[in-house]
Design an enzyme around this catalytic site. Structure first.
Site, short mmCIF file in Angstrom:
data_model
loop_
_atom_site.label_atom_id
_atom_site.label_comp_id
_atom_site.label_asym_id
_atom_site.label_seq_id
_atom_site.Cartn_x
_atom_site.Cartn_y
_atom_site.Cartn_z
N ASP A 13 40.07 47.34 28.63
CA ASP A 13 40.56 46.15 29.35
C ASP A 13 41.90 46.36 30.03
O ASP A 13 42.70 45.43 30.17
CB ASP A 13 40.63 44.93 28.39
CG ASP A 13 39.32 44.68 27.68
OD1 ASP A 13 38.27 44.91 28.30
OD2 ASP A 13 39.35 44.26 26.51
N HIS A 41 34.15 44.42 33.16
CA HIS A 41 35.15 44.80 34.18
C HIS A 41 35.28 43.68 35.20
O HIS A 41 34.31 43.27 35.81
CB HIS A 41 34.73 46.11 34.86
CG HIS A 41 34.73 47.28 33.92
ND1 HIS A 41 34.39 48.55 34.30
CD2 HIS A 41 35.05 47.37 32.61
CE1 HIS A 41 34.50 49.37 33.26
NE2 HIS A 41 34.89 48.67 32.22
N ARG A 302 41.80 38.35 22.85
CA ARG A 302 42.31 39.73 22.68
C ARG A 302 43.59 39.71 21.86
O ARG A 302 44.44 38.85 22.05
CB ARG A 302 42.57 40.36 24.04
CG ARG A 302 41.29 40.64 24.80
CD ARG A 302 41.54 41.21 26.21
NE ARG A 302 40.25 41.41 26.89
CZ ARG A 302 40.11 41.50 28.21
NH1 ARG A 302 41.15 41.42 29.01
NH2 ARG A 302 38.91 41.68 28.73
P1 GDP Z 1 38.71 46.40 32.43
O1 GDP Z 1 37.73 46.25 31.33
O2 GDP Z 1 39.61 47.58 32.25
O3 GDP Z 1 38.08 46.40 33.79
O4 GDP Z 1 39.66 45.11 32.36
P2 GDP Z 1 39.19 43.57 32.16
O5 GDP Z 1 38.62 43.09 33.42
O6 GDP Z 1 38.38 43.44 30.93
O7 GDP Z 1 40.59 42.89 31.84
C1 GDP Z 1 41.66 42.99 32.71
C2 GDP Z 1 42.11 41.57 33.10
O8 GDP Z 1 43.33 41.66 33.80
C3 GDP Z 1 41.15 40.88 34.05
O9 GDP Z 1 41.21 39.49 33.80
C4 GDP Z 1 41.72 41.21 35.43
O10 GDP Z 1 41.36 40.24 36.40
C5 GDP Z 1 43.18 41.17 35.13
N1 GDP Z 1 44.04 42.05 35.95
C6 GDP Z 1 43.83 43.33 36.35
N2 GDP Z 1 44.92 43.83 36.96
C7 GDP Z 1 45.83 42.83 36.99
C8 GDP Z 1 47.18 42.73 37.45
O11 GDP Z 1 47.78 43.68 37.97
N3 GDP Z 1 47.82 41.52 37.25
C9 GDP Z 1 47.20 40.45 36.65
N4 GDP Z 1 47.90 39.33 36.50
N5 GDP Z 1 45.94 40.52 36.20
C10 GDP Z 1 45.28 41.70 36.35
P1 IMO Z 2 35.99 47.73 28.82
O1 IMO Z 2 35.19 48.75 29.59
C1 IMO Z 2 37.66 46.45 25.02
C2 IMO Z 2 35.47 47.56 21.40
C3 IMO Z 2 34.91 46.40 20.61
C4 IMO Z 2 34.99 46.96 19.20
C5 IMO Z 2 34.65 48.44 19.42
C6 IMO Z 2 33.20 48.80 19.13
O2 IMO Z 2 35.81 46.35 29.33
O3 IMO Z 2 37.40 48.16 28.69
P2 IMO Z 2 30.96 48.31 20.46
O4 IMO Z 2 30.32 47.02 20.88
O5 IMO Z 2 31.30 49.22 21.58
O6 IMO Z 2 30.19 49.01 19.38
O7 IMO Z 2 32.35 47.87 19.78
O8 IMO Z 2 34.95 48.72 20.76
N1 IMO Z 2 35.08 47.61 22.83
C7 IMO Z 2 35.88 47.24 23.83
N2 IMO Z 2 37.10 46.69 23.81
N3 IMO Z 2 37.07 46.73 26.20
C8 IMO Z 2 35.85 47.30 26.23
O9 IMO Z 2 35.28 47.71 27.37
C9 IMO Z 2 35.18 47.55 25.01
N4 IMO Z 2 33.98 48.08 24.68
C10 IMO Z 2 33.94 48.12 23.34
O10 IMO Z 2 35.67 45.24 20.77
O11 IMO Z 2 36.32 46.88 18.75
MG MG Z 3 37.05 44.82 29.98
#
Ligand code: GDP
Ligand code: IMO
Ligand code: MG
Length: 421
Positions: A13, A41, A302
């Site tokens: 994330d 994502h 989170r």
């Molecule tokens: P990923 O799993 O790595 O793609 O990340 P996620 O989408 O799960 O979580 C990242 C969160 O941060 C999302 O809600 C994005 O929209 C947000 N986000 C990403 N980059 C930025 C940033 O530079 N600033 C802010 N405020 N939010 C961001």
């Molecule tokens: P992105 O790509 C954050 C975490 C779960 C749990 C552990 C194992 O969005 O960054 P699983 O379901 O994979 O067997 O769970 O891994 N986890 C993530 N945490 N972002 C993710 O993906 C995750 N994918 C799995 O929360 O702790």
């Molecule tokens: Mg994510």
């Protein structure tokens, strides 16, 4: 030719989806090759806001072809919903999204077993996404998996039958409800019929692309410290989350990777159980509220913490990160002081991440330094020079400690809320 690997340097994330969407404009291919729909994502662009779990986040760039490599585990229902969502939004995936027949299928029993195993582990549970990820990868490496290719070779029914007999026995022993073979067979047959236009071998696409000097963007799911081998096992995920995964999971030879972009959140978050050394426990504090996020896949809250430089430094070394993208710097605005973890001690002795296991990491004492924050809203800044001095210093501190330059800075969730240095 460029082959850019985008990886998360923390516990997932970090903002990989946004970064991939941002970089995709220059790319010919954008590929997923590890994990499954445990990933969530987020992208925000001219089409709207999307939380994507399986389709590469670069699909919005109309010049790109999306690839889902054999290293990805697929819940067909989730993939179909995502394709429908993209078609409805006018993005269109047909004809430019290809799914490897080598990819393994998440079956209903994988999801049930994920829940039953977690329940059995009680307080020691991993806190998985309950998407069946651990069980499907376990089946993959123990030769019990079911792949798209099993439909073409007409092995699907025979293989499913064996698996369902096996899995139903385990499910019953653990107190779960038996699954009906015919129902699962028919449902997955329908999934295959609908997804068939998207399934094709990727070997020639990748090889021809490399030969023609095309540009590839490799979108890693999860983060470095969820990696099965290098993460905080057993509080980890079931796939490789460092760039080498693209070799097995997509068929990209390692020596073709030209850049490794590490995506680092300006603070730290983690979903599920496991150590988080710089965790902030004061849920009433201003900073806890500021850093608070909701998980894109499960909707869970989170856990949050200060930036942990030892974690980022380790990720840079482990994956040979050539440049960093620092995300969510805008969220730090308004904090008078910002704490940063600079290293660990265990029993008074300095230790590095790699010196301890997950249980040891839970015991370490973090060395902190406190730096000055800034009050300005930086969300409209589009050049490094527009940032307040303290924000610039924060960025420089990270690159010095991590050993890689920060090339991009995120100042908002939208694609264009990005500073390129
Ligand atoms: P990923 O799993 O790595 O793609 O990340 P996620 O989408 O799960 O979580 C990242 C969160 O941060 C999302 O809600 C994005 O929209 C947000 N986000 C990403 N980059 C930025 C940033 O530079 N600033 C802010 N405020 N939010 C961001
Ligand atoms: P992105 O790509 C954050 C975490 C779960 C749990 C552990 C194992 O969005 O960054 P699983 O379901 O994979 O067997 O769970 O891994 N986890 C993530 N945490 N972002 C993710 O993906 C995750 N994918 C799995 O929360 O702790
Ligand atoms: Mg994510």
């Amino acid at each position: 030719m460029t082959v850019i690997s985008v990886i998360g340097t923390q516990w997932g994330d970090e903002g990989k989806g946004k970064v991939v969407d941002y970089l995709a404009g220059q790319m010919d291919y954008v590929a997923r090759f590890n994990g499954g729909n445990n990933a969530g994502h987020t992208v925000m662009n001219e089409y709207g806001t999307f939380k994507i779990h399986l389709v590469p986040s670069g699909i919005f760039a109309q010049n790109t072809i999306g690839l889902i490599g054999g290293g990805v585990v697929i819940d067909p229902q989730v993939l179909l919903e995502e394709i429908d969502m993209l078609n409805e939004a006018g993005v269109g995936a047909e004809g430019r999204l290809w799914v490897s027949p080598r990819s393994h299928l998440i079956m209903p029993y994988h999801k049930i077993l994920d829940g039953l195993y977690e329940k059995a582990k009680g307080a020691g549970a991993t806190g998985t996404t309950l998407r069946g990820i651990g069980p499907v990868f376990a089946d993959k490496v123990s030769y019990n998996g079911i792949r798209w290719s099993d439909f073409a070779s007409e092995m699907f029914e025979a293989r499913l039958k064996v698996q369902m007999e096996l899995k139903n026995k385990i499910i019953v022993a653990l107190g779960g409800e038996v699954l009906n073979y015919e129902k699962v067979r028919d449902t997955y047959g329908e999934y295959y019929a609908r997804l068939r236009p998207y399934i094709r071998e990727l070997f020639d696409i990748v090889q021809d692309g490399l030969k023609a000097n095309k540009h590839f963007l490799l979108e890693q799911a999860m983060g470095t410290f969820l990696d099965t081998d290098w993460g905080t096992y057993p509080f980890a995920t079931a796939s490789t989350t460092i760039p080498s995964a693209a070799s097995a999971g997509l068929g990209i030879p390692p020596r073709y990777i030209t850049n490794v972009v590490g995506v680092t959140k300006a603070y730290t978050t983690r979903v599920g159980a496991g150590p988080l050394p710089t965790e902030i426990h004061d849920t009433a504090s201003e900073v806890y509220k500021k850093f608070g996020e909701t998980a894109a896949t499960t909707g869970r809250t989170r856990r949050v913490g200060w930036l942990d430089l030892e974690i980022v430094r380790t990720a840079v070394q482990l994956s040979g990160i050539s440049e960093l993208c620092l995300t969510k710097l805008d969220i730090l605005s308004g904090l008078a002081e910002i704490k940063v973890g600079t290293g660990y001690k265990l029993n008074g002795k300095s230790v590095r991440y790699a010196d301890v296991d997950a249980y040891g990491l839970d015991e370490v004492e973090v060395d902190y330094k406190t730096v000055k924050g800034w009050t300005e809203d930086i969300s409209q800044a589009r050049s490094f020079d527009e940032l307040p001095t303290q924000a610039k210093d924060y960025v420089k501190m990270i690159e010095d400690a991590a050993g890689a330059p920060v090339k991009w800075i995120g100042v908002g969730p939208e694609r264009d809320a990005t500073i390129r240095r």
